[in-house]
Design a protein around this motif. Structure first.
Motif, PDB file in Angstrom:
ATOM      1  N   ALA A  63       0.830  -1.205   0.000  1.00 43.18           N
ATOM      2  CA  ALA A  63       0.000   0.000   0.000  1.00 43.18           C
ATOM      3  C   ALA A  63       0.866   1.258   0.000  1.00 43.18           C
ATOM      4  O   ALA A  63       0.594   2.227  -0.722  1.00 43.18           O
ATOM      5  CB  ALA A  63      -0.930  -0.009   1.217  1.00 43.18           C
ATOM      6  N   LYS A  64       1.926   1.228   0.791  1.00 39.54           N
ATOM      7  CA  LYS A  64       2.830   2.373   0.859  1.00 39.54           C
ATOM      8  C   LYS A  64       3.481   2.640  -0.496  1.00 39.54           C
ATOM      9  O   LYS A  64       3.660   3.795  -0.906  1.00 39.54           O
ATOM     10  CB  LYS A  64       3.895   2.139   1.922  1.00 39.54           C
ATOM     11  CG  LYS A  64       4.837   3.317   2.123  1.00 39.54           C
ATOM     12  CD  LYS A  64       5.854   3.022   3.230  1.00 39.54           C
ATOM     13  CE  LYS A  64       6.802   4.198   3.425  1.00 39.54           C
ATOM     14  NZ  LYS A  64       7.812   3.923   4.492  1.00 39.54           N
ATOM     15  N   SER A  78       6.159  -7.813  -8.243  1.00 45.01           N
ATOM     16  CA  SER A  78       6.283  -7.991  -6.802  1.00 45.01           C
ATOM     17  C   SER A  78       5.007  -7.611  -6.061  1.00 45.01           C
ATOM     18  O   SER A  78       4.941  -7.713  -4.833  1.00 45.01           O
ATOM     19  CB  SER A  78       7.441  -7.131  -6.267  1.00 45.01           C
ATOM     20  OG  SER A  78       7.147  -5.749  -6.428  1.00 45.01           O
ATOM     21  N   LEU A  79       3.991  -7.164  -6.800  1.00 47.87           N
ATOM     22  CA  LEU A  79       2.731  -6.739  -6.190  1.00 47.87           C
ATOM     23  C   LEU A  79       1.613  -7.589  -6.786  1.00 47.87           C
ATOM     24  O   LEU A  79       0.938  -7.203  -7.725  1.00 47.87           O
ATOM     25  CB  LEU A  79       2.491  -5.255  -6.470  1.00 47.87           C
ATOM     26  CG  LEU A  79       1.294  -4.587  -5.789  1.00 47.87           C
ATOM     27  CD1 LEU A  79       1.393  -4.751  -4.274  1.00 47.87           C
ATOM     28  CD2 LEU A  79       1.258  -3.104  -6.138  1.00 47.87           C
ATOM     29  N   GLU A  96       8.345 -15.142   3.148  1.00 54.11           N
ATOM     30  CA  GLU A  96       6.903 -15.096   2.912  1.00 54.11           C
ATOM     31  C   GLU A  96       6.529 -14.007   1.906  1.00 54.11           C
ATOM     32  O   GLU A  96       5.711 -14.219   1.017  1.00 54.11           O
ATOM     33  CB  GLU A  96       6.151 -14.856   4.224  1.00 54.11           C
ATOM     34  CG  GLU A  96       5.903 -16.108   5.023  1.00 54.11           C
ATOM     35  CD  GLU A  96       4.946 -17.064   4.316  1.00 54.11           C
ATOM     36  OE1 GLU A  96       3.769 -16.715   4.121  1.00 54.11           O
ATOM     37  OE2 GLU A  96       5.384 -18.167   3.939  1.00 54.11           O
ATOM     38  N   GLN A  97       7.136 -12.820   2.063  1.00 60.90           N
ATOM     39  CA  GLN A  97       6.799 -11.713   1.163  1.00 60.90           C
ATOM     40  C   GLN A  97       7.196 -12.029  -0.273  1.00 60.90           C
ATOM     41  O   GLN A  97       6.534 -11.594  -1.225  1.00 60.90           O
ATOM     42  CB  GLN A  97       7.498 -10.426   1.629  1.00 60.90           C
ATOM     43  CG  GLN A  97       7.035  -9.917   2.986  1.00 60.90           C
ATOM     44  CD  GLN A  97       5.596  -9.449   3.004  1.00 60.90           C
ATOM     45  OE1 GLN A  97       5.098  -8.949   2.003  1.00 60.90           O
ATOM     46  NE2 GLN A  97       4.926  -9.596   4.136  1.00 60.90           N
ATOM     47  N   GLY A  98       8.282 -12.793  -0.439  1.00 63.60           N
ATOM     48  CA  GLY A  98       8.746 -13.096  -1.784  1.00 63.60           C
ATOM     49  C   GLY A  98       8.194 -14.384  -2.351  1.00 63.60           C
ATOM     50  O   GLY A  98       8.484 -14.741  -3.505  1.00 63.60           O
ATOM     51  N   GLN A 153       0.056  -9.864  -2.350  1.00 66.24           N
ATOM     52  CA  GLN A 153       0.206  -8.654  -1.531  1.00 66.24           C
ATOM     53  C   GLN A 153      -1.046  -7.771  -1.585  1.00 66.24           C
ATOM     54  O   GLN A 153      -1.196  -6.844  -0.805  1.00 66.24           O
ATOM     55  CB  GLN A 153       1.415  -7.837  -2.003  1.00 66.24           C
ATOM     56  CG  GLN A 153       2.756  -8.441  -1.643  1.00 66.24           C
ATOM     57  CD  GLN A 153       3.064  -9.678  -2.461  1.00 66.24           C
ATOM     58  OE1 GLN A 153       2.797  -9.722  -3.659  1.00 66.24           O
ATOM     59  NE2 GLN A 153       3.609 -10.702  -1.821  1.00 66.24           N
ATOM     60  N   ALA A 154      -1.926  -8.040  -2.530  1.00 64.51           N
ATOM     61  CA  ALA A 154      -3.154  -7.255  -2.688  1.00 64.51           C
ATOM     62  C   ALA A 154      -4.308  -8.203  -2.960  1.00 64.51           C
ATOM     63  O   ALA A 154      -4.140  -9.233  -3.613  1.00 64.51           O
ATOM     64  CB  ALA A 154      -3.013  -6.258  -3.840  1.00 64.51           C
ATOM     65  N   LEU A 155      -5.493  -7.856  -2.444  1.00 59.86           N
ATOM     66  CA  LEU A 155      -6.680  -8.688  -2.618  1.00 59.86           C
ATOM     67  C   LEU A 155      -7.891  -7.832  -2.916  1.00 59.86           C
ATOM     68  O   LEU A 155      -8.053  -6.743  -2.353  1.00 59.86           O
ATOM     69  CB  LEU A 155      -6.984  -9.489  -1.340  1.00 59.86           C
ATOM     70  CG  LEU A 155      -5.929 -10.440  -0.783  1.00 59.86           C
ATOM     71  CD1 LEU A 155      -6.435 -11.048   0.525  1.00 59.86           C
ATOM     72  CD2 LEU A 155      -5.591 -11.531  -1.784  1.00 59.86           C
TER      73      LEU A 155
END
Length: 594
Positions: free
Chosen positions: A162-163, A186-187, A251-253, A259-261
Motif C-alpha cells: 500500500a505504501k 512484486s505486487l 513469505e513476502q517473496g 500482496q493485494a486482494l
C-alpha cells in the motif's frame, strides 16, 4: 428487489433527518414485511410486533443459512433474541444459523431442491436474482423481505504494498488499481472466483464497466482478467489464506502469496481484528465501490407454516432495531448508505483521504453482471487455439513508419499474444501460401498442444516461440486462403476440446489467389455445415493491410459464429485477438441469458 434502507444505529431517538425519499423506502420495506406476514392488522393482533417477556408456548424453531461473513453476526443476534425472550405470537424464537456459501445455496435453489432452511441471507442480491430469473421453472421460490446490512468492496493490501502506491493519500480508479498491481511482479493481486463470489463478480463488473469507457479499455480489461485468473481462489475466505503469513522476506517473496486482494470492507475488518491476522490497508476506488447488501429471504414461503413465516419476519423486524444495528457495526458491517462508521473503516484499514464515505456505486444491471461473467469465463478458461499465418510473398511488404516488414511486425505481435496464455492453454501454428506441402497450400508448423507440455528439451511454448520467430514470406508465394481456411476449420472441429474456449485465428494480408481452389460460395456453405452451436469454434479472421478484403473476412468468420477484423498495422493483432475473445464472451453471455 430494491435495496431497503436500514435505521441508523446512532439514532435511537427515532429522529430521521434523511431525505423524504429515503424515509419512503423504509416505509415500503415495512409494508413488504407486514404484507408477507399476512397484513398489518393481522400482524398487530397476532402479537407479531410485540416484545413479550415470556413464552406462552413452545419456541418456534427456524433454520437460517447465511453467507460465512454474515453468519457470526446473525448467530449473535439470534442468541440475544433468545436471551431477551423475543416472541412471535407469544412463542419464543429458537433460530439456528449455519454458514453456507451463497453460490452453493443459489445452485441448490435453482435446481428446484430444498436446502432445509426457512431463511436465506446471501451476501448479495445477485444470487437472489439468479434464482428468481432461473430458466428452470422448478426453481425453489424465495421471497425478499429487506436487507440486514451492507459493506463496500475495495482492494486491500499489506502495508508495504500500500505504501508503494502512496496509500492513503493517493487515490485510484478500479482500472488504475488493477493496472498498478498487475504491472508490478512484486505486487501480486488475488481475488475470489467471480463465478462463486459476489465480491469477485461485483469488482470484475466495475472493472469491465470502467474499461468500456476508455479507448482500448476492453482489451486492457481482458489482459487483466487473464493475468488475474492465475491468482484466483474458490471463495472469499480462501483468498485471505493467500496473504503472506508474516513479514519475513521468505513469505513476502513467495510467488504463491498475494500482496493485494479484492476484498470487502467487512472481510478486511475481520482479518485485522483477528488475533493473528496482521494488518491490511484498504483502497476505496474513487469511481465507486460496489456493495454487498445481504438480502433477507424467506425460502419456499408456501411450505412454511404460519408460525414459521411470522417468526421469520419477526426476526427480520428485530434485526432492524437500533441495538441490533449496533451489533452489525460491531461485526464490521454498515447499516446506512449515508454513514460510514469510522471505527469500522479504521479497523478495516481505511483512512482519509481514501473516499470511504462516498455514496455506493450504482448497482450493476443484471445484463452487465452477466456480460462480465461471460467475458471472464471465456477469457480465463483454458483455450485451444490454432493460429494460421499468411506466408505469401506480400508479407514482405514494409509497414509504413516502422522499417519492418508485415511479417516481422506480425511475428512480434503474435509473440506478445502468446505471453498472455497460461501453461494450460493449447496453442498451435500453421502457415499458408500456395503449394507449400505438395498440392496443399498450408503446412502445420507446430501441432496444437498444451503450452506446458514437454517438447524435446523444452516446452510447447518454446517450440511456438521458435516457430513464430522463424516465420518468413515464401518468395513468389500467392495466397491460398480458401482451401487453407476449410482445412484448418475441419481440423479444429475434429479436435474440439470440451471445457475449453476453442477458436481458429487466421491472419491474411490478401485475397484468395489460388485458381484451383474451392470457390468462396462453396467455402461458406461448408463452414456453415461444419459449425455447431453445441461445439462452438468461432473463426477469428484478421485482414492485415490495404490489400486484404475486410468484408470477405467478416463473411467467412461469421459463417462459423466468429468475427472478422481489419488492421492497418500488424502490431494491432494482439489487441484484436483479445477483443475477439471479449466479443465471444459477451455473445456467450447473451446466448445463456436468452
Amino acid at each position: 428487489m430494491g435495496r431497503h434502507s436500514l435505521p441508523d444505529p446512532d439514532r435511537a431517538d427515532g429522529s430521521d433527518p434523511r431525505p423524504r425519499a429515503r424515509r419512503r423506502k423504509v416505509a415500503l420495506a415495512t409494508v413488504l414485511v407486514l404484507t408477507v406476514a399476512g397484513g398489518t392488522a393481522v400482524a398487530v393482533r397476532s402479537g407479531l410486533l410485540s416484545f413479550g417477556s415470556s413464552c406462552r408456548k413452545d419456541a418456534v424453531r427456524l433454520k437460517l443459512a447465511a453467507s460465512p461473513d454474515m453468519a457470526p453476526a446473525l448467530r449473535a443476534a439470534a442468541g440475544q433474541a433468545r436471551d431477551e425472550n423475543i416472541t412471535s405470537d407469544g412463542q419464543c424464537l429458537n433460530i439456528s444459523v449455519t454458514a453456507e456459501e451463497s453460490y452453493k445455496v443459489a445452485d441448490t435453489l435453482k435446481s428446484g431442491k430444498h436446502p432445509d432452511v426457512q431463511v436465506w441471507v446471501p451476501d448479495s442480491e445477485l444470487w437472489v436474482n439468479q434464482v428468481t430469473s432461473a430458466a428452470d421453472a422448478e426453481a425453489t421460490e424465495v421471497t425478499p423481505a429487506g436487507n440486514v446490512a451492507a459493506t463496500p468492496v475495495g482492494v486491500a493490501m499489506v502495508p508495504a504494498a500500500a505504501k508503494s502506491l502512496g496509500w492513503p493519500k493517493k487515490t485510484y480508479t478500479w482500472l488504475d488499481l488493477a493496472g498498478a498491481t498487475l504491472q508490478d511482479d512484486s505486487l501480486r493481486l488475488g481475488a475470489a472466483d467471480p463465478a462463486r463470489s459476489a465480491t469477485g463478480l461485483l469488482a470484475l463488473t466495475q472493472l469491465s464497466t470502467a474499461a468500456a469507457k476508455v479507448k482500448g479499455g476492453d482489451t486492457q480489461a481482458a489482459a487483466m482478467m487473464k493475468t488475474l485468473s492465475q491468482r484466483i481462489s474458490d471463495t472469499d475466505s480462501q483468498v485471505l489464506d493467500t496473504l503472506p503469513r508474516d513479514s519475513s522476506g521468505t513469505e513476502q517473496g513467495n510467488p504463491k502469496r498475494n500482496q493485494a486482494l479484492v476484498l470487502s470492507e467487512q472481510s478486511a475488518f475481520a482479518y485485522n481484528a483477528s488475533a493473528d491476522g496482521g494488518s491490511l490497508d484498504l483502497f476505496y476506488p474513487k469511481d465507486g465501490s460496489p456493495r454487498l447488501d445481504y438480502p433477507y429471504n424467506l425460502v419456499d414461503r408456501e411450505r412454511l407454516t404460519t408460525d414459521e413465516s411470522r417468526a421469520a419476519i419477526r426476526f427480520m423486524t428485530y434485526l432492524s432495531k437500533p441495538a441490533q444495528q449496533k451489533l452489525m457495526v460491531k461485526y464490521g458491517f454498515r447499516t446506512d448508505d449515508e454513514a460510514a462508521p469510522k471505527a469500522v473503516v479504521a479497523k478495516a484499514g481505511g483512512s482519509s483521504p481514501q473516499p470511504y464515505a462516498v455514496a455506493p456505486a450504482e448497482p450493476a444491471s443484471d445484463a452487465a453482471l452477466q456480460e462480465a461473467l461471460g467475458t471472464w469465463t471465456i477469457t480465463v478458461q483454458s483455450a485451444r487455439i490454432t493460429t494460421v499465418v499468411d506466408a505469401s510473398s506480400s508479407m514482405s511488404e514494409s509497414v509504413p513508419g516502422t522499417g519492418q516488414s508485415r511479417m516481422d511486425v506480425t511475428k512480434a505481435s503474435l509473440l506478445q499474444a502468446l505471453a498472455t496464455f497460461t501453461p494450460e492453454d493449447e496453442i498451435g501454428l500453421w502457415e499458408f501460401s500456395t503449394k507449400l506441402d505438395g498440392d496443399k497450400d498450408y503446412r502445420v508448423l507446430v501441432p496444437t498442444e498444451r503450452l506446458g507440455d514437454r517438447v524435446g528439451s523444452g516446452t510447447q511454448r518454446d517450440s511456438l516461440s521458435a516457430a513464430f520467430g522463424s516465420l518468413k514470406p515464401v518468395p513468389n508465394g500467392a495466397t491460398g486462403l480458401y482451401d487453407t481456411t476449410l482445412a484448418a476449420y475441419r481440423a479444429a472441429m475434429s479436435s474440439y476440446a470440451d471445457g475449453k474456449f476453442n477458436a481458429l485465428v487466421i491472419l491474411t494480408d490478401g485475397v484468395n489467389q489460388d485458381p484451383g481452389s474451392i470457390s468462396r460460395t462453396t467455402l461458406l456453405k461448408q463452414l456453415r455445415q461444419l459449425a455447431s452451436p453445441e461445439r462452438p469454434v468461432p473463426l477469428i479472421m484478421i485482414a492485415v493491410g490495404p490489400e486484404a478484403d475486410k468484408e470477405e473476412a467478416r463473411q467467412i468468420a461469421e459463417a462459423t459464429g466468429g468475427s472478422g477484423h481489419e488492421v492497418s498495422n500488424p502490431a494491432q493483432i494482439q489487441s484484436v485477438i483479445l477483443q475477439a475473445i471479449v466479443a465471444a464472451g459477451a455473445a456467450g453471455a447473451s446466448a445463456n441469458a436468452g
